[in-house]
Design an enzyme around this catalytic site. Structure first.
Site, short mmCIF file in Angstrom:
data_model
loop_
_atom_site.label_atom_id
_atom_site.label_comp_id
_atom_site.label_asym_id
_atom_site.label_seq_id
_atom_site.Cartn_x
_atom_site.Cartn_y
_atom_site.Cartn_z
CD GLN A 46 12.45 -6.22 -11.53
OE1 GLN A 46 12.83 -5.28 -12.22
NE2 GLN A 46 11.64 -7.16 -12.01
CB CYS B 77 6.68 -7.78 -13.32
SG CYS B 77 8.01 -7.39 -12.19
CG LEU B 78 11.91 -9.60 -16.39
CD1 LEU B 78 13.33 -9.10 -16.57
CD2 LEU B 78 11.62 -10.76 -17.34
CG HIS C 70 6.60 -2.01 -13.97
ND1 HIS C 70 5.57 -2.91 -14.12
CD2 HIS C 70 7.67 -2.73 -13.54
CE1 HIS C 70 6.01 -4.12 -13.76
NE2 HIS C 70 7.27 -4.03 -13.43
CD GLU C 71 11.35 -1.76 -14.59
OE1 GLU C 71 11.82 -2.24 -13.54
OE2 GLU C 71 10.77 -2.46 -15.44
CG HIS D 79 10.39 -3.21 -9.54
ND1 HIS D 79 9.88 -4.33 -8.90
CD2 HIS D 79 10.11 -3.39 -10.86
CE1 HIS D 79 9.32 -5.13 -9.81
NE2 HIS D 79 9.45 -4.58 -11.00
N GLY E 236 12.62 -4.00 -19.06
CA GLY E 236 13.04 -3.12 -17.98
C GLY E 236 13.43 -3.94 -16.77
ZN LIG Z 1 8.76 -5.36 -12.76
#
Ligand SMILES: [Zn+2]
Length: 168
Positions: free
Chosen positions: A51, A92-93, A134-135, A138, A46
């Site tokens: 991000q 998370c990236l 989660h997204e 962000h 995701g």
């Molecule tokens: Zn993330």
């Protein structure tokens, strides 16, 4: 398509509140395509526009093993459908290398626009419910590390800051 640079915690730009998309036009579709390429390359399941330092309410996701289920959420809205929480080990990236347990509502209703600009709704459970929550965090400038204790979050912050200095 292009691979975009992913911001990493504790970059303050990750705290930006993303703005709603007015119209799903070619520019947004280009962003969606670039975000998919960036997410698959990382690799991740995701990615939120925040991000990649684009502060618009756009999320891409693919929970399949073979990249066969790309999902697009533009202007996503969430509504928890239960008070029951599920715990899942999240990563998370933007927080590479760290995985921690986070509690979130088990089931949520999602309303969003697709890549074609058409509205749709779905009920999310399991990994999809975790991932969309989660997204969406962000897009609101929130990270999964915000759910952890100050001690744990500070430890992660210091380790990543050290890494960023080494790589600078
Ligand atoms: Zn993330």
């Amino acid at each position: 398509m292009a691979i975009l640079n992913i911001l990493e915690f504790p970059d303050s730009r990750l705290r930006t509140l993303a703005k709603p998309v007015d119209a799903v036009d070619d520019g947004i579709r280009q962003l969606v395509d670039d975000m998919f390429e960036t997410m698959y390359e990382a690799p991740g399941i995701g990615l939120a526009a925040t991000q990649v330092n684009v502060h618009k309410r756009v999320v891409v996701m693919d929970l399949s093993e073979d990249r066969s289920e790309p999902r697009v959420f533009i202007n996503p809205e969430l509504e928890p459908l239960t008070e029951e929480m599920d715990q899942y080990q999240e990563g998370c990236l933007s927080v590479p290398g760290f995985y921690e347990n986070v509690d979130r509502p088990q089931r949520v209703k999602v309303k969003a626009l697709g890549r074609d600009g058409q509205p749709y709704e779905l009920i999310a459970e399991g990994l999809l419910a975790v991932c969309i929550q989660h997204e969406c965090d962000h897009l609101n400038g929130k990270l999964f590390v915000d759910y952890l204790s100050n001690l744990k979050r500070d430890r992660i912050k210091k380790k990543l800051e050290k890494l960023h200095k080494q790589n600078a």
